[in-house]
Design an enzyme around this catalytic site. Sequence first.
Site, mmCIF file in Angstrom:
data_model
loop_
_atom_site.group_PDB
_atom_site.id
_atom_site.type_symbol
_atom_site.label_atom_id
_atom_site.label_comp_id
_atom_site.label_asym_id
_atom_site.label_seq_id
_atom_site.Cartn_x
_atom_site.Cartn_y
_atom_site.Cartn_z
ATOM 1 N N ILE A 72 32.633 -35.559 40.733
ATOM 2 C CA ILE A 72 33.982 -34.673 40.727
ATOM 3 C C ILE A 72 33.953 -33.555 41.482
ATOM 4 O O ILE A 72 34.742 -32.982 42.353
ATOM 5 C CB ILE A 72 34.547 -34.085 39.366
ATOM 6 C CG1 ILE A 72 35.869 -33.980 39.371
ATOM 7 C CG2 ILE A 72 33.641 -33.054 38.593
ATOM 8 C CD1 ILE A 72 36.538 -33.972 37.887
ATOM 9 N N GLU B 61 23.371 -30.179 33.207
ATOM 10 C CA GLU B 61 24.467 -29.587 32.540
ATOM 11 C C GLU B 61 25.380 -30.723 31.651
ATOM 12 O O GLU B 61 25.972 -30.215 30.815
ATOM 13 C CB GLU B 61 25.444 -29.151 33.564
ATOM 14 C CG GLU B 61 24.996 -27.768 34.296
ATOM 15 C CD GLU B 61 25.747 -27.414 35.342
ATOM 16 O OE1 GLU B 61 26.730 -27.873 35.847
ATOM 17 O OE2 GLU B 61 25.247 -26.130 35.748
ATOM 18 N N HIS C 6 22.066 -39.259 33.968
ATOM 19 C CA HIS C 6 22.757 -39.813 35.067
ATOM 20 C C HIS C 6 21.700 -39.466 36.234
ATOM 21 O O HIS C 6 20.965 -38.511 36.472
ATOM 22 C CB HIS C 6 23.880 -38.922 35.140
ATOM 23 C CG HIS C 6 23.910 -37.424 35.024
ATOM 24 N ND1 HIS C 6 23.609 -36.793 34.180
ATOM 25 C CD2 HIS C 6 23.937 -36.556 36.183
ATOM 26 C CE1 HIS C 6 23.723 -35.455 34.222
ATOM 27 N NE2 HIS C 6 23.628 -35.341 35.657
ATOM 28 N N HIS D 248 21.963 -38.769 40.472
ATOM 29 C CA HIS D 248 22.692 -38.357 41.406
ATOM 30 C C HIS D 248 22.425 -39.321 42.862
ATOM 31 O O HIS D 248 20.971 -38.972 43.218
ATOM 32 C CB HIS D 248 22.572 -36.827 41.881
ATOM 33 C CG HIS D 248 23.077 -36.022 40.711
ATOM 34 N ND1 HIS D 248 24.358 -35.187 40.788
ATOM 35 C CD2 HIS D 248 22.489 -35.416 39.520
ATOM 36 C CE1 HIS D 248 24.392 -34.201 39.787
ATOM 37 N NE2 HIS D 248 23.412 -34.709 39.119
HETATM 38 P P1 AMP Z 1 23.892 -32.209 36.059
HETATM 39 O O1 AMP Z 1 23.866 -30.749 36.553
HETATM 40 O O2 AMP Z 1 22.640 -33.205 36.566
HETATM 41 O O3 AMP Z 1 23.717 -32.355 34.726
HETATM 42 O O4 AMP Z 1 25.148 -32.855 36.630
HETATM 43 C C1 AMP Z 1 26.268 -33.095 36.011
HETATM 44 C C2 AMP Z 1 27.206 -33.315 37.035
HETATM 45 O O5 AMP Z 1 28.413 -34.109 36.657
HETATM 46 C C3 AMP Z 1 27.932 -32.317 37.992
HETATM 47 O O6 AMP Z 1 27.411 -32.408 39.456
HETATM 48 C C4 AMP Z 1 29.426 -32.355 37.829
HETATM 49 O O7 AMP Z 1 30.279 -32.137 38.923
HETATM 50 C C5 AMP Z 1 29.640 -33.865 37.198
HETATM 51 N N1 AMP Z 1 30.547 -34.187 36.420
HETATM 52 C C6 AMP Z 1 31.169 -33.408 35.422
HETATM 53 N N2 AMP Z 1 32.334 -33.800 34.926
HETATM 54 C C7 AMP Z 1 32.579 -34.863 35.911
HETATM 55 C C8 AMP Z 1 33.669 -35.695 35.554
HETATM 56 N N3 AMP Z 1 34.704 -35.546 34.820
HETATM 57 N N4 AMP Z 1 33.737 -36.725 36.466
HETATM 58 C C9 AMP Z 1 32.774 -36.909 37.640
HETATM 59 N N5 AMP Z 1 31.707 -35.915 37.626
HETATM 60 C C10 AMP Z 1 31.746 -35.040 36.665
#
Ligand code: AMP
Length: 133
Positions: free
Chosen positions: A29, A92, A97, A99
Amino acid sequence: MCVFCKIVKGEIPSYKIYENKNVLAFLDISQVTPGHTLVIPKKHYENIFELDEKISGELFKATNEIAKKLQKKLQINALNIINNNGPLAGQEVFHYHIHLLPRYENDNVKFNYPKHEFDKQKLEEIHKKILGN
Ligand code: AMP
Ligand code: ZN
């Protein structure tokens, strides 16, 4: 239920770019660069320490396919794969996941790792610690 489980269930919208029985990929997002994608297991695992090894194989296979798709469709030839596990590592969202970060000329993305030169003794100590009982 966590935000990615809600995406899997279709309870919140996402821009899906890949899906199979166990794996889903969709656009992050907040796009660090255009095409920034997240690859997740459909089943909830908090981090790599919990992840099932069979699923991690499927995830990386999908990640590889998606990277090639991004390469072709976005005409990129550079990409970072990033995976944060645990708050200390910057995680977070606590649903595992990966990236995929397509890289472009002058995209201004910089990774700032400190690099420490360890002497032989220190490296041997760590090596022993990891291999020992
Ligand atoms: P991390 O810091 O590796 O846990 O990354 C979590 C990622 O999830 C961040 O880059 C957010 O922008 C992404 N994220 C959070 N909510 C959503 C959502 N509803 N759709 C797509 N990505 C999301
Ligand atoms: Zn979840």
